[in-house]
Design a protein around this motif. Structure first.
Motif, short mmCIF file in Angstrom:
data_model
loop_
_atom_site.label_atom_id
_atom_site.label_comp_id
_atom_site.label_asym_id
_atom_site.label_seq_id
_atom_site.Cartn_x
_atom_site.Cartn_y
_atom_site.Cartn_z
N LEU A 1 0.82 -1.26 0.04
CA LEU A 1 -0.03 0.09 0.08
C LEU A 1 0.86 1.19 0.06
O LEU A 1 0.61 2.17 -0.74
N ALA A 2 2.05 1.21 0.80
CA ALA A 2 2.84 2.31 0.84
C ALA A 2 3.38 2.65 -0.44
O ALA A 2 3.67 3.86 -0.86
N GLY A 3 3.80 1.41 -1.16
CA GLY A 3 4.49 1.68 -2.53
C GLY A 3 3.39 2.13 -3.63
O GLY A 3 3.73 3.24 -4.52
N VAL A 4 2.25 1.60 -3.60
CA VAL A 4 1.15 2.25 -4.48
C VAL A 4 0.80 3.57 -4.19
O VAL A 4 0.87 4.37 -5.14
N VAL A 5 0.75 4.09 -3.12
CA VAL A 5 0.54 5.73 -2.57
C VAL A 5 1.64 6.31 -2.91
O VAL A 5 1.42 7.44 -3.47
N PHE A 6 2.83 6.10 -2.76
CA PHE A 6 3.98 6.91 -3.25
C PHE A 6 4.13 7.15 -4.89
O PHE A 6 4.35 8.07 -5.42
N LEU A 7 4.03 5.94 -5.55
CA LEU A 7 4.26 5.78 -6.98
C LEU A 7 2.71 6.71 -7.61
O LEU A 7 3.04 7.38 -8.32
N ALA A 8 1.56 6.51 -6.77
CA ALA A 8 0.38 7.34 -7.15
C ALA A 8 0.63 8.68 -6.95
O ALA A 8 0.51 9.57 -7.99
N GLY A 9 1.32 9.41 -5.86
CA GLY A 9 1.83 10.48 -5.78
C GLY A 9 2.83 11.01 -6.91
O GLY A 9 2.76 12.25 -7.17
N PHE A 10 3.76 10.24 -7.05
CA PHE A 10 4.70 10.61 -8.30
C PHE A 10 4.08 11.08 -9.55
O PHE A 10 4.41 11.83 -10.24
N VAL A 11 3.22 10.15 -10.06
CA VAL A 11 2.39 10.26 -11.24
C VAL A 11 1.58 11.36 -11.24
O VAL A 11 1.74 12.69 -12.23
N LEU A 12 1.09 11.91 -10.14
CA LEU A 12 0.32 13.25 -10.09
C LEU A 12 1.08 14.49 -9.77
O LEU A 12 0.76 15.49 -10.60
N TYR A 13 2.24 14.16 -9.51
CA TYR A 13 3.31 15.31 -9.25
C TYR A 13 3.94 15.42 -10.51
O TYR A 13 4.08 16.48 -11.14
N ALA A 14 4.18 14.21 -11.11
CA ALA A 14 4.70 14.29 -12.66
C ALA A 14 4.00 15.00 -13.80
O ALA A 14 4.47 15.62 -14.52
N LEU A 15 2.27 14.75 -13.82
CA LEU A 15 1.79 15.21 -14.46
C LEU A 15 1.57 16.82 -14.28
O LEU A 15 1.63 17.56 -15.56
N ARG A 16 2.09 17.42 -13.31
CA ARG A 16 2.00 18.61 -13.18
C ARG A 16 3.26 19.48 -13.52
O ARG A 16 3.50 20.41 -13.97
N LYS A 17 4.59 18.80 -13.39
CA LYS A 17 5.82 19.16 -13.51
C LYS A 17 6.20 19.27 -15.07
O LYS A 17 7.13 19.90 -15.56
N GLY A 18 5.90 18.04 -15.59
CA GLY A 18 6.19 17.93 -17.09
C GLY A 18 7.60 17.68 -17.38
O GLY A 18 8.05 16.50 -16.76
N ASN A 19 8.17 18.41 -18.26
CA ASN A 19 9.67 17.79 -18.45
C ASN A 19 10.60 18.02 -17.47
O ASN A 19 11.61 17.23 -17.53
N ALA A 20 10.38 18.92 -16.41
CA ALA A 20 11.48 18.93 -15.27
C ALA A 20 11.42 17.66 -14.31
O ALA A 20 12.47 17.59 -13.45
N VAL A 21 10.42 16.94 -14.54
CA VAL A 21 10.33 15.46 -13.59
C VAL A 21 11.38 14.81 -13.94
O VAL A 21 11.75 14.63 -14.75
N LEU A 22 11.63 13.80 -12.84
CA LEU A 22 12.81 12.83 -13.23
C LEU A 22 12.20 11.81 -14.20
O LEU A 22 13.12 11.51 -15.17
N ILE A 23 11.24 11.42 -14.29
CA ILE A 23 10.65 10.68 -15.40
C ILE A 23 9.44 11.10 -15.93
O ILE A 23 8.39 11.15 -15.22
N ASP A 24 9.42 11.68 -17.18
CA ASP A 24 8.23 12.30 -17.55
C ASP A 24 7.08 11.31 -18.00
O ASP A 24 7.06 10.58 -19.04
#
Length: 466
Positions: free
Chosen positions: A240-263
């Protein structure tokens, strides 16, 4: 005359630049070394644990610590390649991996050995994905042909590993399992210095994405740890922790665009997302088969370990037969037909084990099935990787390769977790040899094969590459 000139021009265009083969030779050494190292350790855990006077549960962290450290560093690969340059990063990682091997061999206690292996895993998380990416950068239209040949050393590592481990442990102590990496590493470093092309200056250097790293890396570690330890009470919390962190990364990445670690917007490209799913499921069925078939042969059919090992070698032989002609086959059949045909062949081979689990065991049918599974498995990855690379701009290749490798690394633990749960449910309290108890496991494995086949059917018919 004009026809002769056209034929000569076509032949010249199909000729692979020597630089490509130089890069392929260098990265093949690295791939062979990492694959062989993993196999040597996996088959020697009981010996190491006995020598260092520790339990198998503790010794298992020699493997688990390495894999978790690797998952932690994997997302950094693309950023580091763009920031440092492929040649410089490869040289640093390969040299450090060799040094880490020396530290593993010099360990005096289980704690020191686990610590050295974690260090080795941190380096491997950056090093392992680089072979695929470096070939993708230089091979151009010859990607499938080159990757078909460079895959052979990767297959030889797991095949030679158990044999070499047996020879080492018969004539020397366990530290030599790690010390044998040193001469291989020295050769690889020298080849990298001499043969790899110089790094081109980066057009722009992205700042490090601390927030993205703090989300995706712990998320991957938690997910992989949870998948590998489903028998423990805390596994669900880790998942569950892994899913929450990865979901958080996806939401964050969608806002950051090219500047994120993995687009993550790369996955909006249908070809790339389908290829990533094909890689996820292909790696899953490979690891799933490695778990399911030996258990069935030994625990379900009563075969000796030596007999089962001889049958399992057929899979490796099948894969080795399929890799060399894969470039030629891709040119003639196309990307979709080859990958989907291989996935279908691997699926049909699994049906043989479904039949044997409810009927009767046949060594002949098992050998033929495993050989065909290897042939089919060998034709899935290269076309799907080729399709993924063709859908992404060349300057984004390092980041795209990191995303593909993450999909691959998660696929294996996901499949083995599903199959382990099926085994736990059907084998609980069973002590007698009964092949039918393995039927649910092969049904699940067949389902994973169908997922892979479905993904490959959505790959492009052919890829265009300059």
């Amino acid at each position: 005359m004009s026809g002769m000139r056209e034929h000569g021009s076509a032949s010249a265009s199909e000729r692979i630049d020597p630089t490509v083969w130089k890069v392929a030779a260098v990265v093949s050494i690295g791939s062979f070394m990492s694959q062989m190292d993993s196999t040597l350790v996996n088959v020697s855990l009981s010996t190491i644990g006995h020598t260092l006077d520790t339990s198998i549960a503790t010794a298992q962290w020699i493997v688990s610590g390495y894999l978790l450290a690797m998952a932690l560093m994997l997302p950094l690969n693309g950023w580091l390649v763009d920031r440092i340059g492929a040649k410089r990063l490869y040289l640093f990682c390969f040299s450090t991996f060799t040094i880490a091997s020396m530290l593993c061999g010099a360990a005096q206690t289980i704690g020191e050995l686990i610590g050295a292996r974690i260090f080795q895993g941190l380096v491997a998380g950056v090093l392992v994905p680089m072979a695929q990416m470096m070939i993708g950068r230089v091979a151009g239209r010859n990607l499938e042909r080159v990757m078909g040949f460079t895959a052979l050393p990767i297959l030889l590592g797991p095949i030679l590993g158990p044999v070499l481990a047996g020879l080492v442990l018969a004539h020397a102590s366990w530290p030599w399992l790690f010390f044998i990496n040193v001469p291989v590493g020295a050769v690889g470093i020298a080849m990298a210095v001499l043969l790899l092309p110089r790094d081109a200056p980066a057009s722009q250097k992205r700042p490090f994405d601390f927030t993205g790293f703090a989300l995706i890396s712990p998320g991957l570690v938690a997910l992989v740890y949870g998948l590998q330890n489903t028998s423990r009470a805390a596994a669900l919390a880790w998942l569950l922790a892994g899913v929450v962190f990865l979901a958080g990364f996806v939401l964050y990445a969608l806002r950051k665009g090219n500047a994120v670690l993995i687009d993550v917007r790369m996955f909006a490209t249908r070809t790339f997302s389908v290829a990533a799913l094909a890689q996820f499921s292909a790696n899953g069925i490979m690891y799933g088969r490695q778990l399911a078939v030996p258990l069935f042969l030994i625990a379900g059919c009563g075969l000796s370990a030596a007999h089962a090992g001889g049958l399992l070698a057929a899979t490796g032989i099948g894969m080795m037969c399929s890799f060399p002609p894969i470039g030629w086959l891709t040119e003639r059949l196309g990307c979709r037909a080859l990958a989907a045909g291989g996935a279908l062949l691997a699926f049909l081979s699994t049906l043989v084990f479904l039949w044997m689990s409810i009927a009767s065991f046949s060594a002949g049918w098992a050998a033929v099935s495993l050989f065909l599974a290897g042939v089919g498995q060998g034709t899935i990855s290269v076309p799907s990787i080729s399709a993924a690379y063709s859908s992404i701009a060349k300057e984004r290749l390092a980041v795209a390769n990191t995303a593909l490798n993450i999909a691959q690394r998660v696929g294996g633990p996901f499949a083995t977790t599903l199959l382990s749960m099926a085994i736990a449910l059907t084998q609980h309290g069973a002590s007698d040899v009964q092949p039918s108890r393995f039927l649910p496991m092969f049904v699940l494995l067949a389902g994973l094969h169908l997922l892979c086949f479905t993904a490959t059917m959505f790959l492009p018919v052919r890829v265009r590459r300059v």
